[in-house]
Enzyme design. Structure first.
Site, PDB file in Angstrom:
ATOM      1  N   GLU B 317       0.872  -1.273  -0.044  1.00  0.00           N
ATOM      2  CA  GLU B 317       0.078   0.036   0.037  1.00  0.00           C
ATOM      3  C   GLU B 317       0.935   1.368  -0.012  1.00  0.00           C
ATOM      4  O   GLU B 317       0.978   2.190   0.764  1.00  0.00           O
ATOM      5  CB  GLU B 317      -1.059  -0.055   1.287  1.00  0.00           C
ATOM      6  CG  GLU B 317      -1.767  -1.312   1.323  1.00  0.00           C
ATOM      7  CD  GLU B 317      -2.613  -1.581   2.663  1.00  0.00           C
ATOM      8  OE1 GLU B 317      -2.213  -0.811   3.789  1.00  0.00           O
ATOM      9  OE2 GLU B 317      -3.572  -1.978   2.561  1.00  0.00           O
ATOM     10  N   CYS B 413     -10.129  -0.525   8.125  1.00  0.00           N
ATOM     11  CA  CYS B 413      -9.758   0.993   8.438  1.00  0.00           C
ATOM     12  C   CYS B 413     -10.475   2.101   7.512  1.00  0.00           C
ATOM     13  O   CYS B 413     -10.786   3.135   8.285  1.00  0.00           O
ATOM     14  CB  CYS B 413      -8.200   1.074   8.098  1.00  0.00           C
ATOM     15  SG  CYS B 413      -7.734   0.689   6.524  1.00  0.00           S
TER      16      CYS B 413
END
Lengths: 638, 638
Positions: B317, B413
């Site tokens: 990421e 998240c």
């Protein structure tokens, strides 16, 4: 069942001459074969460790130590021996033959008394034989051993290697099969099937044909062998990083005969399709032939790059789905294009049409030859159609891509596969049936099939002419009319002849007595567009000349190759190749345009302007021979 | 050190009205908050399991069971509580507050007597506290607890949650720090630093500011804490699938103050940069401020998508490298754009310039809002700029991409991060100093700073006008002049006024007595081009109108969106949005061209022809609200 199938000539009966192919064959002979032998013996500094020969020495009890490498490390030696065999068949060399004999003796010493050979299992998992067929590669290595042994027998007439292979094959036949008490398994990586067919061709023993056929028919049958195997207490994971694998990975999701589109690991796939085509042709199995047709159609019309590369994604080295052909993150393993050549040659046998040789040629002249440097000692495993070396070290998206060819690989399947294929060029170039001689690839040199003889003078794929001197009495001379370089003129003994193409061949039947056939090919450079479904190439074209795909490189054209635009209809002119490339090659030049971006932020409303430039294009297979640089095949056209 | 820094208004002093933002805030309040509470309690069928509340109940000794979820699962509850706090601050709701109080009581019950709270370690590794700082997320979760507690205190004035946070923060301050006997570590995932700064703002206790500063200063110092930690016997791997991680992943490769380009996990990065900007501003630390400048410059001029998305690659990421902004394999986590808003708001505080609010706006109106469906119950984690759903299931290249928003995630998240951010809109919309009131986002509603009051009437980002009624005596009204929608007319009490822009703001100082300021923005649709280095977008443009990036979707335009070409200069006209999209939205229409491909093989020499068509464009943040379909932002322009 027709037995008038197109079969290769004997390699010894094909001579390759001329500057282009001679260079490559001599390079394999003089540089690649010795280099790869040094690699197998761990004598090349900075190259990935092989340990292949040491593994055999340890398995033979001649050295102490641990196994090192991939569980299929043995196959590197077998493929090297196949290259050597092909070399010896046309160029006898006592020193090389002695070296090979020594290696073969070592293989024999590593063979168990029951015929089994696999240094990984013998050293590392002596009780683990056949406990992990899906990952263990024992049958895969066996296949490469058999292929090499058959080639060595053809080249030298010696029986030692073939005996080793026969003994192993017999043992395998005793272990696997439909009979009660035998294992019902099949390989996780197909290869043994086409090798057993080769062994059948050499020995004419039906049991090898039957076993090959068994492996294909048994695959994917319920209950699924790999599912059952994984649950057994003796099962040991070898590649945890790529598991769990779905069954498409190994083409064991449905029975091969029912498969109609290509899935999974691309090398496994085309090796299996090759065996399916062998068997379909040999057995006259119409159902299997139909599956081959569907698979060939799917691969070549939906999942193949313009370079004859297949298997577009890194994870799993897999086919993905129709028209998913990204240029920059492409995987495109060199071995997969070798496999596509193998499959296409067999489809040519099965169906007798020239279009299969078109595909063979596309894969050979673009991706397979791209796999090796002009120096002969560096190799590509991955063959993208677009690359920007500045990004590669920084993004995991490109971690499989190398901007220049490598000395060797931890997984070293490609260099030796490429070498054996190029050394076996003669096996792809011609074909024969009882009444016909086929020219599938145009290479300078000679070919003989019994009394039938052809001499070919050509500088194809760069030159646009081929002159054939043909003798040997009455037969049909079948000249492939290349889709990529259509025949535009044909003369027989100086007289213009009509170009009648059937099934991809111009067929001339006559009593050949040293007659001359002169061909001209359409070698005009052309822009080639993708089907609309290849969305990433919409509005773009690749430039081809004959069978060669061209690319632009930063070394010739400066950086930011993505900024170039071709104008439709602008002339594309053959030129001398830039310094450092193959002297025989033809480069191209065209006027084009480059986006000039004014200064400004990352995002701006000012449209970049197009400035006229001259663009140099070089054959794709020669890219990255002048250092690390940007490269790109598809270019926007306006 | 200037203390006249731009700080947010109190959320309770900002009222948001009007159809667009009211819809989103009401949706969060009425649908998202209850939905996420149900998710945290595992009451949503077919959504990924959360187990978050049960983890707290087990840690509190109120339930038997095992921990389930990510080691940072606790943070989902904290971010939910932050959304709730923001909602309560402007919309008191006794039932919701009682629910939150219950959750806070549960958190308190799960707190150890020394102040420590982390259900993963308490349940699963009770002896493992602080043994794996780089992966364990204890300090990350602590940071979200503190942020939520500060918000809840601001909203309700209640102290219970803040007391829990203070007790935990004091404990952390006793464990970590430069003093002898304390651990010299710092978090693997930054977040505690900016939270400690918030706690300092609430409590004015210097120890929290010092601890935040310590964590930033200690990071990456030699000997490297993470290297040493990994070698300790008590170290336990939590994420073996992403290790070994190089130190750039967690921005611990060099000390933060020396960093000048963005690397590694993008959320970690922008959370850290946010804390750095907080500290640089608070402490007047010129060196740290310089690092913030360089990092902001790198992110926004080299590594940011036009949508304000960052972190282009799935594996890790991560940020990759300058101009590596692929459209289709993009990662672009929603949380990373939330983090970019956070960093930009703090840069606006640090440097006082409007351009930072431009970036905030870009991220908010494009990627952050794209993260949630119009129904409010589906979410995007990954935000590509181009997608073809037919390819996604078949290629690992796209395995992180979802063609439609999801009900929940194993790693959840984003939904709660988006919710707390949108509910906190008022904290981003305005700013204040002792002598100035800043309008950073144009939203219909009201804002008050002591006696200073503004009423804003606008339908921005769709409408092109804003009318402000301003009172409260003499102060400087600072109106951001949006780069994406420049102010083209300004009237004060009906009289045209000169548009003087300094540091991104039109500043009007006067004695405000209910005066009216009327603004018109340039909302003409425009084609926006990338810098030439973004090679995959050479020759392409994205269409923007004001701050909104537009895209084309298959549902409006048919399949093969890659085939469309815009002609430079063709009019782009605002139209009513298609059915099923937000009624307030503005869609666009333009004449364009589509490649028509004749029948033919995968590769053909026939150039596709361009056929005129009409193209419908919709705001990117609204894509995929009408089912699974192709989408594309950048379109070729000729």
């Amino acid at each position: 069942m027709t037995k008038n199938l197109i079969k290769p000539l004997k390699l010894r009966d094909v001579t390759v001459k001329g500057p282009f192919w001679s260079k490559y064959l001599e390079m394999i002979r003089e540089k690649v074969i010795p280099y790869q032998w040094d690699v197998l013996n761990d004598r090349i500094p900075d190259a990935a460790r092989s340990h292949c020969i040491k593994n055999f020495e340890i398995a033979a009890g001649r050295r102490q130590g641990e196994f090192y490498g991939m569980c299929f490390q043995d196959s590197d030696l077998y493929k090297w021996l196949e290259s050597v065999a092909h070399s010896l068949e046309t160029h006898p060399d006592a020193d090389l033959e002695a070296l090979a004999d020594g290696a073969i003796e070592l293989i024999g010493a590593a063979q168990d008394s029951d015929g089994y050979i696999n240094t990984y299992y013998t050293i590392k998992e002596p009780d683990g034989r056949w406990t992990n067929l899906q990952q263990g590669h024992e049958l895969y290595c066996a296949g490469h051993l058999i292929e090499a042994a058959a080639a060595y027998h053809a080249a030298t007439g010696k029986s030692q290697f073939l005996d080793i292979a026969v003994s192993f094959a017999d043992y395998i036949d005793n272990v696997f099969g439909p009979e009660e008490g035998k294992r019902k398994g099949y390989p996780g990586h197909q290869e043994i099937e086409l090798a057993l067919y080769k062994l059948y061709e050499v020995t004419r023993k039906r049991r090898y044909l039957d076993l090959a056929s068994y492996f294909i028919k048994e695959r994917a049958k319920a209950p699924h062998y790999f599912d059952a195997e994984e649950k057994k207490p003796e099962y040991k994971e070898i590649f945890p990083e790529i598991t769990p694998l779905d069954r498409t990975y190994s083409q064991s999701h449905i029975e091969p005969v029912k498969q109609d589109f290509a899935v999974g690991h691309s090398v496994r796939a085309v090796y299996m399709y090759s065996a399916m085509a062998d068997l379909a042709a040999e057995l006259g199995d119409a159902e299997l032939a139909k599956a081959c047709d569907a698979l060939y159609e799917d691969v070549t019309t939906k999942q193949m790059y313009i370079t004859g590369a297949i298997g577009s994604v890194s994870y799993g080295e897999r086919f993905t789905t129709a028209y998913d052909l990204p240029n920059d993150v492409a995987y495109n393993e060199t071995c997969a294009s070798v496999g596509l050549m193998m499959f296409s040659r067999r489809m040519n046998t099965l169906r007798g049409e020239g279009k299969y040789a078109d595909t063979m040629e596309r894969a050979l002249y673009n991706t397979v030859l791209a796999g090796i440097s002009l120096a002969g000692t560096e190799f590509f495993y991955v063959n993208p159609l677009e690359t920007d070396p500045a990004k590669i070290p920084h993004s995991p998206n490109y971690k499989h891509v190398k901007p220049v060819r490598q000395k060797w690989f931890d997984c070293a399947c490609c260099p030796s596969n490429l070498a054996r294929t190029v050394m076996g060029l003669g096996l792809y170039a011609y074909g024969r049936t009882d009444d016909s001689l086929y020219v599938n690839l145009y290479c300078q040199g000679e070919a003989a099939d019994g009394g039938r003889k052809i001499e070919v003078g050509t500088s194809y794929p760069f030159g646009d002419a081929a002159n054939l001197a043909v003798r040997g009495g009455r037969f049909r001379l079948c000249l492939r009319n290349p889709e990529a370089a259509p025949i535009i003129s044909l003369e027989i003994n100086g007289e213009p002849a009509e170009i009648l193409t059937k099934d991809g061949y111009v067929v001339i039947e006559r009593d050949w007595r040293g007659d001359n056939v002169a061909i001209r090919f359409d070698m005009r450079p052309k822009a080639v567009y993708c089907a609309g479904e290849v969305q990433n190439n919409a509005g773009k074209a690749a430039i081809m000349r004959g069978p060669l795909v061209y690319c632009i490189e930063e070394v010739d054209n400066g950086p930011l190759l993505g900024s170039y635009v071709l104008k439709e209809g602008d002339a594309i002119t053959p030129i001398q190749p830039p310094d450092g490339l193959l002297a025989e090659a033809v480069a191209l030049e065209t006027s084009a345009y480059k986006y000039q971006h004014a200064d400004g932020g990352l995002y701006r409303t000012q449209k970049p302007t197009l400035q006229p430039v001259t663009l140099t294009l070089v054959p794709y297979f020669l890219w990255a021979n002048r250092g690390e640089n940007e490269m790109r095949v598809f270019i926007p056209v306006q």
